[in-house]
Design a protein around this motif. Sequence first.
Motif, PDB file in Angstrom:
ATOM      1  N   UNK A   6     -54.918  16.518  10.598  1.00  0.00           N
ATOM      2  CA  UNK A   6     -54.691  18.055  10.235  1.00  0.00           C
ATOM      3  C   UNK A   6     -54.636  18.190   8.927  1.00  0.00           C
ATOM      4  N   UNK A   7     -55.974  18.798   8.035  1.00  0.00           N
ATOM      5  CA  UNK A   7     -55.927  18.990   6.609  1.00  0.00           C
ATOM      6  C   UNK A   7     -56.148  20.421   6.514  1.00  0.00           C
ATOM      7  N   UNK A   8     -55.192  21.078   6.098  1.00  0.00           N
ATOM      8  CA  UNK A   8     -55.415  22.532   5.745  1.00  0.00           C
ATOM      9  C   UNK A   8     -55.665  23.357   6.822  1.00  0.00           C
ATOM     10  N   UNK A   9     -54.979  22.881   8.199  1.00  0.00           N
ATOM     11  CA  UNK A   9     -54.838  23.755   9.169  1.00  0.00           C
ATOM     12  C   UNK A   9     -56.301  23.301  10.125  1.00  0.00           C
ATOM     13  N   UNK A  10     -57.076  22.356   9.689  1.00  0.00           N
ATOM     14  CA  UNK A  10     -58.306  21.901  10.439  1.00  0.00           C
ATOM     15  C   UNK A  10     -57.906  20.681  11.298  1.00  0.00           C
ATOM     16  N   UNK A  11     -58.031  20.513  12.270  1.00  0.00           N
ATOM     17  CA  UNK A  11     -57.632  19.462  13.281  1.00  0.00           C
ATOM     18  C   UNK A  11     -59.129  18.558  13.542  1.00  0.00           C
ATOM     19  N   UNK A  12     -58.758  17.209  13.381  1.00  0.00           N
ATOM     20  CA  UNK A  12     -59.889  16.491  13.905  1.00  0.00           C
ATOM     21  C   UNK A  12     -59.489  15.257  14.684  1.00  0.00           C
ATOM     22  N   UNK A  13     -60.246  14.975  15.365  1.00  0.00           N
ATOM     23  CA  UNK A  13     -59.979  13.596  15.976  1.00  0.00           C
ATOM     24  C   UNK A  13     -61.189  12.724  15.676  1.00  0.00           C
ATOM     25  N   UNK A  14     -60.833  11.489  15.370  1.00  0.00           N
ATOM     26  CA  UNK A  14     -61.766  10.332  14.872  1.00  0.00           C
ATOM     27  C   UNK A  14     -61.661   9.338  15.715  1.00  0.00           C
ATOM     28  N   UNK A  15     -62.838   9.074  16.206  1.00  0.00           N
ATOM     29  CA  UNK A  15     -62.915   7.965  17.222  1.00  0.00           C
ATOM     30  C   UNK A  15     -63.862   6.644  16.429  1.00  0.00           C
ATOM     31  N   UNK A  16     -64.207   5.769  17.201  1.00  0.00           N
ATOM     32  CA  UNK A  16     -64.818   4.325  16.412  1.00  0.00           C
ATOM     33  C   UNK A  16     -66.091   4.740  15.971  1.00  0.00           C
ATOM     34  N   UNK A  17     -66.864   5.332  16.610  1.00  0.00           N
ATOM     35  CA  UNK A  17     -68.203   6.042  15.863  1.00  0.00           C
ATOM     36  C   UNK A  17     -68.001   6.837  14.495  1.00  0.00           C
ATOM     37  N   UNK A  18     -66.800   7.398  14.238  1.00  0.00           N
ATOM     38  CA  UNK A  18     -66.667   8.183  13.147  1.00  0.00           C
ATOM     39  C   UNK A  18     -66.012   7.466  12.039  1.00  0.00           C
ATOM     40  N   UNK A  19     -65.288   6.149  12.438  1.00  0.00           N
ATOM     41  CA  UNK A  19     -64.459   5.804  11.226  1.00  0.00           C
ATOM     42  C   UNK A  19     -65.035   4.060  11.115  1.00  0.00           C
ATOM     43  N   UNK A  20     -65.743   3.397  11.738  1.00  0.00           N
ATOM     44  CA  UNK A  20     -66.323   2.173  11.589  1.00  0.00           C
ATOM     45  C   UNK A  20     -67.768   2.175  10.861  1.00  0.00           C
ATOM     46  N   UNK A  21     -67.910   1.628   9.728  1.00  0.00           N
ATOM     47  CA  UNK A  21     -69.303   1.384   9.186  1.00  0.00           C
ATOM     48  C   UNK A  21     -69.440  -0.077   8.891  1.00  0.00           C
ATOM     49  N   UNK A  22     -70.675  -0.577   9.521  1.00  0.00           N
ATOM     50  CA  UNK A  22     -71.665  -0.023  10.388  1.00  0.00           C
ATOM     51  C   UNK A  22     -71.233  -0.183  11.792  1.00  0.00           C
TER      52      UNK A  22
END
Length: 381
Positions: A79-95
């Motif tokens: 929750x950054x500056x009121x913007x909520x986000x949900x991060x799953x595996x496809x968002x936070x794992x590279x590659x």
Amino acid sequence: MRLLLRFLQDALSDFFFEYETPRQVLVRNRRVGVVCRLIQLGVLVYIIGWVFIYEKGYQSTDIAVSSVFTKMKGVGYTNVNGVERVWDVSDYVFPPQGDSSFVVMTNYIITEGQQMGTCPEVLLYLLMNSRLSLFQGEMTGVCVNTTNTCEVLAWCPVEDDRIIPSPPLLMSAENYTLFIKNSVTFPIFGVTRSNLVEGIDADYINKCLYHPEDAPLCPIFRLGDIVKLSGFNFETIAQEGGTIGIVIDWTCNFDVAVKHCKPKYNFHGLYGNPSDTGQTRPSLGYNFRYAKHYLENSVQKRTLLKVFGIRFDIIVQSLARKFDIIPTLTAIGSGVGIFGVATVVCDLVLLYLLPKREFYKNMKFKYTDTPIQVRSRQCAK
């Protein structure tokens, strides 16, 4: 001709039907005897203790051919500056392909809505009254008075990464889990093993979590535990990123049942020592940039992420051994040869160091003189 044939016959007879043995002299001397036995004892300890027990000189060795497959699980929330986000595996794992080397995002700086155009640079810092910028695009030659920087042709607005979020935005990554599947094959011995060894079935995997003592064979690891076992603090390394090595060690002895060949997991921080700080490390952390492109009203735009994360490198090291007669005979032969050291040392003591060395020389060596040498010696007397 007969004499020549007779000579050859005698020579062949002597060669095939006679045996020569070196002459031995039994020396009754306590000092020499003690030296000889101590050297022989040392050689024996070396052969048995080092060559056979420690180095396993009676076995042949093989190194495995391996493959590694990984899978992450877990969901992050920010929750950054009121913007909520949900991060799953496809968002936070590279590659995302499940490689043996991958990055898990733990912190980030996001720049949204970038599009190609002109805008002012971001000032980096002041150094000796000189302003240095990030060189974020192609300079247009126009100065922007409001920012005291140059105008550039770039993706605008340009990224401002001078302030890294603290605490890390994705501290929830501490509770993500990593599943590792590893297979190894020892081609010389024809043995194939997996880290899903006997007893590691689907029911066990669904409820286990790796622990070095309670569950040392569980292939599911909590990221916070991995970082802790490597000697680092999770929040510290998640702030600006780092690298952790996961070593899967296959050290196997195939002289016993194959089921005893099991993996051992070790964890190492690969970005310096845990006690290092930003002042003692020349380049702190691990980061890279990642852009997501999209179209908005027929205008190409992108969202730029500067990703701070933990890079995990899974390293498989292996060594298998099994009894082999060839290295065994080689080790025994070299050991027997080393026993000759005792004879050489004792001969040196006998012939050059002891007071009765001349006596021992006469006992050890038998001299033969020609008739001329005998007459010369008699004349000298």
